[in-house]
Scaffold this active site. Structure first.
Site, short mmCIF file in Angstrom:
data_model
loop_
_atom_site.label_atom_id
_atom_site.label_comp_id
_atom_site.label_asym_id
_atom_site.label_seq_id
_atom_site.Cartn_x
_atom_site.Cartn_y
_atom_site.Cartn_z
N PRO A 10 0.89 -1.04 -0.05
CA PRO A 10 -0.14 0.03 -0.10
C PRO A 10 0.91 1.03 0.05
CG PRO A 10 -0.17 -1.11 1.82
CD PRO A 10 0.44 -2.08 1.17
N ASN A 11 0.25 2.17 -0.61
CA ASN A 11 1.15 3.54 -0.88
C ASN A 11 1.83 3.87 -2.20
OD1 ASN A 11 -1.17 4.71 1.24
ND2 ASN A 11 -0.59 3.30 2.04
N ARG A 18 5.87 11.50 -3.23
CA ARG A 18 5.49 12.06 -2.41
C ARG A 18 6.87 11.44 -1.30
NH1 ARG A 18 -0.59 12.28 -1.19
NH2 ARG A 18 -1.17 13.44 -2.79
N TYR A 23 11.36 7.77 0.91
CA TYR A 23 11.91 6.87 -0.29
C TYR A 23 12.90 7.32 -1.70
CZ TYR A 23 8.53 5.15 3.44
OH TYR A 23 7.92 5.36 4.43
N ASN A 75 7.49 -6.15 -1.99
CA ASN A 75 7.77 -4.80 -0.49
C ASN A 75 6.18 -4.44 0.08
OD1 ASN A 75 8.00 -2.29 1.12
ND2 ASN A 75 9.18 -1.32 -0.34
N ALA A 78 3.34 -1.06 4.51
CA ALA A 78 2.92 -1.38 6.00
C ALA A 78 1.90 -2.56 6.69
CB ALA A 78 1.48 -0.22 6.50
N HIS A 81 3.89 -4.49 8.56
CA HIS A 81 4.11 -4.22 10.75
C HIS A 81 3.03 -5.15 10.99
CE1 HIS A 81 7.79 -3.07 9.03
NE2 HIS A 81 7.15 -1.47 8.72
N ASP A 88 0.88 -15.82 6.29
CA ASP A 88 -0.07 -17.12 5.43
C ASP A 88 -0.01 -17.39 4.09
OD1 ASP A 88 -2.14 -16.91 8.59
OD2 ASP A 88 0.16 -17.50 8.36
N GLU A 99 12.25 -9.41 1.14
CA GLU A 99 11.59 -9.15 1.38
C GLU A 99 12.62 -7.80 1.31
OE1 GLU A 99 9.96 -9.11 5.43
OE2 GLU A 99 10.11 -6.78 5.99
N HIS A 101 12.58 -3.01 1.30
CA HIS A 101 11.77 -2.48 1.73
C HIS A 101 12.91 -0.81 1.68
CE1 HIS A 101 9.91 -3.83 4.95
NE2 HIS A 101 10.40 -5.17 5.17
N LEU A 102 12.56 -0.21 1.17
CA LEU A 102 12.84 1.33 0.58
C LEU A 102 13.72 2.17 1.49
CD1 LEU A 102 10.27 2.73 -1.42
CD2 LEU A 102 12.07 2.14 -2.72
N SER A 103 13.24 1.87 2.64
CA SER A 103 13.91 2.70 4.23
C SER A 103 14.80 1.94 4.66
CB SER A 103 12.58 3.95 4.72
OG SER A 103 11.77 2.75 5.23
N ARG A 108 14.04 3.33 12.40
CA ARG A 108 12.62 4.11 12.16
C ARG A 108 11.96 4.21 13.16
NH1 ARG A 108 9.85 3.86 6.85
NH2 ARG A 108 8.79 6.49 7.21
N ARG A 112 7.78 -0.30 13.49
CA ARG A 112 8.40 -0.17 12.50
C ARG A 112 9.41 -1.48 12.35
NH1 ARG A 112 6.17 3.18 8.26
NH2 ARG A 112 5.91 5.34 8.80
O1 CA2 Z 1 10.00 1.21 3.37
C1 CA2 Z 1 10.18 0.87 2.99
O2 CA2 Z 1 10.09 0.54 1.51
C2 CA2 Z 1 8.33 0.60 3.78
O3 CA2 Z 1 7.63 -1.05 3.34
C3 CA2 Z 1 7.48 1.44 3.54
C4 CA2 Z 1 6.33 1.65 4.18
C5 CA2 Z 1 5.96 2.90 4.02
C6 CA2 Z 1 5.06 2.84 1.65
C7 CA2 Z 1 4.35 4.03 1.60
O4 CA2 Z 1 4.96 4.91 0.55
C8 CA2 Z 1 5.04 5.78 0.14
C9 CA2 Z 1 5.74 6.61 -0.64
C10 CA2 Z 1 6.27 7.17 -1.29
C11 CA2 Z 1 4.92 8.25 -0.17
C12 CA2 Z 1 4.39 8.08 0.54
C13 CA2 Z 1 4.19 6.55 0.77
C14 CA2 Z 1 6.61 1.61 4.98
O5 CA2 Z 1 4.86 1.49 6.18
C15 CA2 Z 1 7.26 0.83 5.81
O6 CA2 Z 1 7.42 0.82 7.73
C16 CA2 Z 1 9.21 0.79 4.83
#
Ligand code: CA2
Length: 149
Positions: A10-11, A18, A23, A75, A78, A81, A88, A99, A101-103, A108, A112
């Site tokens: 998601p997102n 954004r 990210y 990836n 959210a 977590h 499953d 798995e 993650h960008l960050s 953080r 997370r």
């Molecule tokens: O660092 C990552 O890739 C995360 O999976 C990104 C998730 C958030 C994805 C939302 O990505 C956005 C990108 C641009 C603007 C807003 C959200 C965050 O909830 C994880 O803890 C770490």
């Protein structure tokens, strides 16, 4: 030729638009294009899917089994977590996955720091922006070339 599936949670459709400070500036399309080109250069097929809906990601994981997918690069965003259901599904299809993650979630907020699926993953790559995906693909390609014993 092997099938590799990239799943974005998601997102992540907002990537590059954004919160670039967190990210990065690459869009999801940029990342997907670079991954597809690299996989093709190695003689493999790479598909990708992004959804903000948990049930859609689960359905795509089930479909991956039907398609004979060799590796999943995910990836979960959210859902990392929160989602026992995605855990499953990954366990149920028994396709090796990485798995991503960008960050670096461990640098953080505390919420997370836990992943519901990391212990099932072949590996976890985080903190390198779009390169987290590219590093994960290289790891999968290495395993496809020389299977781990
Ligand atoms: O660092 C990552 O890739 C995360 O999976 C990104 C998730 C958030 C994805 C939302 O990505 C956005 C990108 C641009 C603007 C807003 C959200 C965050 O909830 C994880 O803890 C770490």
């Amino acid at each position: 030729m092997a099938r590799i599936l990239v799943l974005h949670g998601p997102n992540l459709n907002l990537l590059g638009v954004r919160e670039p400070s967190v990210y990065g500036h690459e869009t999801l399309a940029d990342i997907n294009a670079s991954l597809a080109a690299r996989a093709q250069s190695a003689g493999h097929d790479l598909g990708w899917f992004q959804s903000n809906a948990e049930h859609e990601l689960i359905g795509r994981i089930h479909q991956a089994r039907d398609e004979g997918t060799a590796w999943i690069l995910i990836n979960p965003a959210a859902f990392t977590h929160t989602s026992v259901a995605i855990r499953d599904a990954l366990a149920g299809v028994a396709i090796p996955f990485i798995e991503i993650h960008l960050s670096n979630p461990h640098a953080r907020e505390p919420f997370r720091h836990h992943s519901y699926m990391a212990d099932l993953a072949s590996g976890v790559i985080c903190g390198f922006g779009g390169d987290s995906y590219r590093l994960a693909l290289e790891a999968a390609l290495l395993r496809l070339a020389v299977p781990a014993n």
